[in-house]
Structures are given as structure tokens and as C-alpha cells.
Write an enzyme that holds these catalytic residues in place. Sequence first.
Site, PDB file in Angstrom:
ATOM      1  N   ASP A  64       0.823  -1.223   0.000  1.00 52.95           N
ATOM      2  CA  ASP A  64       0.000   0.000   0.000  1.00 52.95           C
ATOM      3  C   ASP A  64       0.855   1.269   0.000  1.00 52.95           C
ATOM      4  O   ASP A  64       0.408   2.318   0.449  1.00 52.95           O
ATOM      5  CB  ASP A  64      -0.941   0.028   1.223  1.00 52.95           C
ATOM      6  CG  ASP A  64      -1.733  -1.254   1.378  1.00 52.95           C
ATOM      7  OD1 ASP A  64      -2.370  -1.660   0.392  1.00 52.95           O
ATOM      8  OD2 ASP A  64      -1.707  -1.846   2.471  1.00 52.95           O
ATOM      9  N   GLY A  70       1.894   3.000  -2.582  1.00 53.72           N
ATOM     10  CA  GLY A  70       1.598   3.924  -3.676  1.00 53.72           C
ATOM     11  C   GLY A  70       2.332   3.581  -4.949  1.00 53.72           C
ATOM     12  O   GLY A  70       2.617   4.450  -5.778  1.00 53.72           O
ATOM     13  N   LYS A  71       2.623   2.277  -5.134  1.00 54.41           N
ATOM     14  CA  LYS A  71       3.376   1.842  -6.305  1.00 54.41           C
ATOM     15  C   LYS A  71       2.639   2.139  -7.605  1.00 54.41           C
ATOM     16  O   LYS A  71       3.249   2.522  -8.604  1.00 54.41           O
ATOM     17  CB  LYS A  71       3.672   0.342  -6.205  1.00 54.41           C
ATOM     18  CG  LYS A  71       4.547  -0.032  -5.020  1.00 54.41           C
ATOM     19  CD  LYS A  71       4.803  -1.534  -4.932  1.00 54.41           C
ATOM     20  CE  LYS A  71       3.577  -2.315  -4.545  1.00 54.41           C
ATOM     21  NZ  LYS A  71       3.070  -2.008  -3.188  1.00 54.41           N
ATOM     22  N   GLY A 112      -4.176  -4.044  -4.585  1.00 52.08           N
ATOM     23  CA  GLY A 112      -4.884  -3.030  -5.351  1.00 52.08           C
ATOM     24  C   GLY A 112      -3.996  -1.831  -5.576  1.00 52.08           C
ATOM     25  O   GLY A 112      -3.590  -1.164  -4.628  1.00 52.08           O
ATOM     26  N   HIS A 113      -3.618  -1.582  -6.820  1.00 48.41           N
ATOM     27  CA  HIS A 113      -2.829  -0.403  -7.136  1.00 48.41           C
ATOM     28  C   HIS A 113      -3.772   0.743  -7.496  1.00 48.41           C
ATOM     29  O   HIS A 113      -4.531   0.653  -8.460  1.00 48.41           O
ATOM     30  CB  HIS A 113      -1.871  -0.684  -8.303  1.00 48.41           C
ATOM     31  CG  HIS A 113      -0.721  -1.565  -7.919  1.00 48.41           C
ATOM     32  ND1 HIS A 113       0.248  -1.965  -8.806  1.00 48.41           N
ATOM     33  CD2 HIS A 113      -0.383  -2.106  -6.737  1.00 48.41           C
ATOM     34  CE1 HIS A 113       1.121  -2.732  -8.184  1.00 48.41           C
ATOM     35  NE2 HIS A 113       0.763  -2.831  -6.927  1.00 48.41           N
ATOM     36  N   THR A 114      -3.731   1.797  -6.700  1.00 47.68           N
ATOM     37  CA  THR A 114      -4.648   2.919  -6.887  1.00 47.68           C
ATOM     38  C   THR A 114      -3.951   4.042  -7.645  1.00 47.68           C
ATOM     39  O   THR A 114      -2.863   4.481  -7.272  1.00 47.68           O
ATOM     40  CB  THR A 114      -5.150   3.439  -5.524  1.00 47.68           C
ATOM     41  OG1 THR A 114      -5.788   2.365  -4.833  1.00 47.68           O
ATOM     42  CG2 THR A 114      -6.135   4.569  -5.711  1.00 47.68           C
ATOM     43  N   GLN A 123       2.137  -5.952  -3.199  1.00 46.40           N
ATOM     44  CA  GLN A 123       2.459  -5.988  -1.776  1.00 46.40           C
ATOM     45  C   GLN A 123       3.767  -5.226  -1.480  1.00 46.40           C
ATOM     46  O   GLN A 123       4.131  -4.323  -2.216  1.00 46.40           O
ATOM     47  CB  GLN A 123       2.516  -7.430  -1.254  1.00 46.40           C
ATOM     48  CG  GLN A 123       1.181  -8.130  -1.217  1.00 46.40           C
ATOM     49  CD  GLN A 123       0.906  -8.979  -2.433  1.00 46.40           C
ATOM     50  OE1 GLN A 123       1.789  -9.494  -3.082  1.00 46.40           O
ATOM     51  NE2 GLN A 123      -0.345  -9.123  -2.762  1.00 46.40           N
TER      52      GLN A 123
END
Length: 422
Positions: free
Chosen positions: A13, A15-16, A40-42, A222
Site C-alpha cells: 500500500d 503507492g506503487k 490493489g494499485h490505486t 504488496q
Amino acid sequence: MPVDILVGLQWGDEGKGKIVDVLAPQYDVVARFQGGPNAGHTLEFEGTKHVLHQIPSGIFHEHITNIIGNGVVLDPIVFRTEVEKLTARGIDAGRNLFISKKAQLILPSHKSLDRISEEALGTSKIGSTQKGIGPAYQDKIGRSGLRVGDILLPDFKERYQATVAKHQKIASFYQKSLEIEELEEQFFSAVEFLRSFTLVDSEYMINQAIKDGKKILAEGAQGSLLDIDFGTYPFVTSSNTLVAGACTGLGIAPRHIGEVYGIFKAYCTRVGSGPFPTELHDEVGEKIRQAGREFGSTTGRPRRCGWIDLPSLKYAIMLNGVTQLNMMKADVLDDFDEIKVCTHYQLPDGTLTDQLPHDLDKAELTPVYVSMKGWGQELRNFESYGALPKEVLEYVAYLEKELEVSVNIISVGPDRKSTLVK
């Protein structure tokens, strides 16, 4: 051309997805090398939030070839939903997305086994998202998994049924049944949908791209502290999240690795169970959570929050051979008068260490902090790295000195444009 790799340095999490999106225009290929739909990549741009679970973050750029590598475990149901959301936003994923035939499939029974095994652990649960990732990787290592390429075989259904029968025996051990009838209908429909995409031997594809001088960016899911070998075991994911995982997850030789971008937050978060030395259980931790909107992009679970942890960052930097750092979500700390940095752990006998013990989940560690002055103003208004408040630059300079790697990007907001490059 060498393959550049982007990895998270904490518990995920970080921010990748945003950084891949920012870096992507300079690359020809973006490839995902491990993980499954628990990640989940946002990305946020033009006022719209986009969450990607399995599809590489370069999908929003027409010129980029996107590859889902062999190290990924792919859920066809989640994949179809993801593509449909992209289609609704005018993105034709089929035009530049390629999927490895060697990627493992997540079956409905994997999800059921994930739930059953997690429930059986009771208070010792790992904190799994119950998306079937762990059981799918177990089948892969047990040499009994189904792969994406298998959906092209005439006996795929028979292979599927044999695998589910094996899973039912495992469920019976827990005195449970799989209860997957409803999901199976969705699964086979999604498999038909998956067949319409370009399935490839991606290791040949990516190595040809290297020969052709293409610029390639590999992205993981991850974070480093969730690596199956080097993470906070047993509270880890089921794959290798480090740079080395890109070699096995895409089929590239180590000599082809170029830049290694290490992504970290200006503070620290973790989802699920497991050790977290700098976790804050007070109003400060809650303030970070609310300011950072720290809720899982896949599950919505509130993330655990704490101050930045330099021993763990040094560890992740060492294991990944990080060449440049990107600090995310600096703006979350805008309203803090004091910002703390964990420099060491104190052991029960009073000894100080900056190394992670192998049994971090059982070790009694007390974080040792230094305090720094907060900047007390909104960073989203700043448009260049050098113009940032001196307190921000002092914070970054301290981190660079301790970590011995340059921080080349600072993110000061969720939008694509709120990314300041040194």
C-alpha cells in the site's frame, strides 16, 4: 536495455501504482511479476480514481505493452470485472495486454480453502484477504496447479474437476464443504472471456524486448516486508515480493536489472495481522489513518498506522539493491507539529539494534525515536521539489543520510500531477 524494477519497501500500500503511472510514459513495456488480486494499485488522475488488481499500471497508456507475468496468480472472475471497468472508462485493455500462459489460475475452490483455513486459525489468523492467493501458490509449489495456458486444452474441464476433488478432500479434513456452485458458473464464463485475450509465452516476449532495446519496467505487488522468505513470517504473502521475484516472475536474468525504485510512505501502515513495531494505538494513529484515507483498496479494511521505521527500511533497501527512493503521501503529515522517526529497536536487555530479528513476530522490541519539526502547511499547493518547506527538506535529508539512498520523488497528493521530482 536493462529492466527497471519498482518495489514497495514496507508492508504494501505504499503507492506503487501511482509511481508506475508517473514513470510509465518513458517505458515501452510494463510487466507485473507476482501476486494476485489481493493487491490493489490505486491511481488518480483527471479527478477519477482507478484501482487495478491484476492488470499492470501501464494500461492507461496506448503505447505501452502490458504483460501479466508467470509469477502472478490470476483470478479470471476478478480479471473480467477489472477489464469491464476499464472498458467503461474508454480503455480497450485487449489492444496492449498480454498474459503469460504459465501464470497460475485461482479457482473458486482456492477461495473457499482460503476462507476455511483462515477460520480454522482462529485468533492466530494471518489476516488473509481470502482471495485464494495462498492456496493457489500452494498448488503451484505442490505441482498440481492449473495454469492460464491450460484453458486452451481440450481436457481443461476434466483437469479442473480433478483439482476441485482434491480441494474437497482438504475441506473435509476441516469438516467443511467447498460450497462453490454459484462461483463455478461465473468462473467458466470468465474463462471464456479470458480466452479472447492474447495468451503468450511471456518469457520469450520480454527477453525479445530486452534484445530489441525496449525500455521495460517491472512492477510487483504488496511490499518487501511481506516477502515469503524475508518478510515478517508467518504473517507474509505467498510469493517473493523482492527484486529477485522479478527474475523468476518474468523469466529475466539478474544481469538485466537496471534501476530499482524503492517506494515508501512518509510514515508506515500495515493491513492484517503481524508485527508492526511503530504502530500507534492512539489518537495520533487514528489521525494518520483519517488524513491518509488508510483503508484497503481491495477490502476496505482500516490499515494499521504508525511512524516511519528506519531499521525495516534499511533492511528492505539492502535486500532489493535500491538505487533511488520515492517518498509517498508526505501531505498526510501536513497537520503534525511533531513527526517521529524510529531509528533503532531496544531489546528487553536494553541493547539497541537496527537489524530485524528473524522472529520479529515474537520479539519484544521497543522503538527508539528521534523527533523532527512538522511543516504545518498544505503541501498540495507546491509544484516543485526544491520549493517545499524547509522542514520537509530537512526530513528528507535526514532520511537520505540514514538510508544512504537519494529520495528522487516526493508525492504530495493522490493526483498524478502532485508528484514532485528532484
